[in-house]
Enzyme design. Structure first.
Site, PDB file in Angstrom:
ATOM      1  N   HIS A 213      45.717  15.820 -21.457  1.00  0.00           N
ATOM      2  CA  HIS A 213      44.472  15.653 -20.572  1.00  0.00           C
ATOM      3  C   HIS A 213      43.542  15.964 -20.755  1.00  0.00           C
ATOM      4  CE1 HIS A 213      47.555  14.265 -17.864  1.00  0.00           C
ATOM      5  NE2 HIS A 213      47.057  13.400 -17.221  1.00  0.00           N
ATOM      6  N   HIS A 255      48.278  23.957 -16.049  1.00  0.00           N
ATOM      7  CA  HIS A 255      47.979  24.540 -16.995  1.00  0.00           C
ATOM      8  C   HIS A 255      47.392  26.268 -16.792  1.00  0.00           C
ATOM      9  CE1 HIS A 255      48.692  21.169 -20.105  1.00  0.00           C
ATOM     10  NE2 HIS A 255      48.317  20.404 -19.422  1.00  0.00           N
TER      11      HIS A 255
END
Ligand SMILES: CC(C)=CCC/C(C)=C/CC/C(C)=C/COP(=O)(O)O
Length: 294
Positions: A213, A255
């Site tokens: 992303h 993440h």
């Protein structure tokens, strides 16, 4: 065998054993398997009646054992500081500053990522904004961007528009490929507090480095800022979207901070590749003619 003995003697016994006992297989401990191998080799060299000191001296002739060496600590130990060790080996056996810096960075990364993972679950401190973060996740998803670009490409009625969209499509596919390759190579697991409830993933998406992303956000926003004529507030909004999308990856617990930071960098660099290989009716006429026939 000669080579295991060389490896053993490149580092002090104390450092080799203690670095393995806490977490034998952990990469954070400098590649557990090689250390374990060295420790076992030391035991076998003793069992075989080989004098460790003479083996160490032989080892100093080889550059192989120096790689990844740990500090010659154990002051006072005659095994750890042989008087006849060549100067070059003494330098190489010093701790690697790069190694220490990387491990410190990794520790800070894990700590900060855990602290920022405030939407990792419904019961987390910011759990109530999790749905909003997941909406943001969809806004930067590969499927959203691929389908959106294909739709605009079908609707576009100008050559210039088609050229830009064709390149955006190329950029998105390149990004998916590069991220999948790096994820497959690095294989860094996602943070432990992440819930794997993401909308459509590829098999490599069980890994976290780099954030797909974040690469997409940075690639696409750079692309848009370069090729669309937008008013200043909209340009600011594009940059903000990219930044918040990156931040939301850490907040959702998907993440670590370094995955996102590297993702931003990678996406930025990927745009340079796209710009360099810019597809146009001049250098890729077949592509444009084929699309025109659709
Ligand atoms: C044409 C093709 C291979 C499409 C696949 C699109 C797809 C499923 C992309 C996955 C996007 C995704 C979930 C990336 C993971 O992002 P992270 O930020 O979690 O690394």
């Amino acid at each position: 065998m000669a080579s295991p003995r060389r490896s053993v003697e490149g580092r002090p016994l104390g450092a080799s054993v203690s670095s393995n006992t806490s977490n034998p297989g952990s990469p954070a401990h400098g590649g557990g398997s090689s250390s374990r191998f060295e420790f076992q080799s030391l035991l076998s060299s003793r069992a075989a009646g080989v004098d460790p000191t003479s083996a160490r001296l032989r080892a100093s002739e080889s550059p192989v054992h120096r790689r990844g060496s740990f500090p010659v600590a154990a002051a006072g130990s005659s095994q750890a500081s042989p008087p006849s060790l060549p100067e070059e080996d003494r330098i190489d056996l010093n701790p690697s500053f790069l190694g220490i810096a990387l491990r410190s960075l990794l520790a800070i990364d894990l700590w900060l990522s855990k602290k920022l993972g405030v939407c990792a679950g419904e019961s987390s401190s910011w759990g109530s904004v999790r749905p909003l973060m997941k909406l943001l996740e969809i806004s930067g998803h590969g499927i959203t961007w691929l389908l959106g670009t294909l739709y605009c490409l079908c609707r576009s009625d100008s050559w210039a528009g088609r050229e830009v969209l064709m390149n955006l499509l190329f950029a998105l596919l390149l990004d998916l490929l590069v991220v999948a390759l790096i994820k497959g190579l690095v294989r860094r697991p996602r943070p432990a507090h992440n819930q794997m409830d993401m909308f459509v993933t590829l098999s490599v998406d069980k890994y976290s480095f780099p954030s797909g992303h974040a690469t997409r956000a940075s690639l696409v926003s750079r692309f848009i800022l370069k090729h669309l004529v937008l008013a200043i507030p909209l340009r600011v909004l594009v940059v903000l979207w990219a930044f918040i999308l990156g931040l939301s990856r850490v907040m959702l617990g998907r993440h670590n901070v370094t995955d996102v930071a590297f993702g931003f960098f990678l996406g930025y660099m990927q745009y340079s590749i796209v710009d360099y290989c810019w597809l146009s009716p001049h250098n890729a006429p077949v592509l444009f003619i084929l699309w025109n026939q659709q």
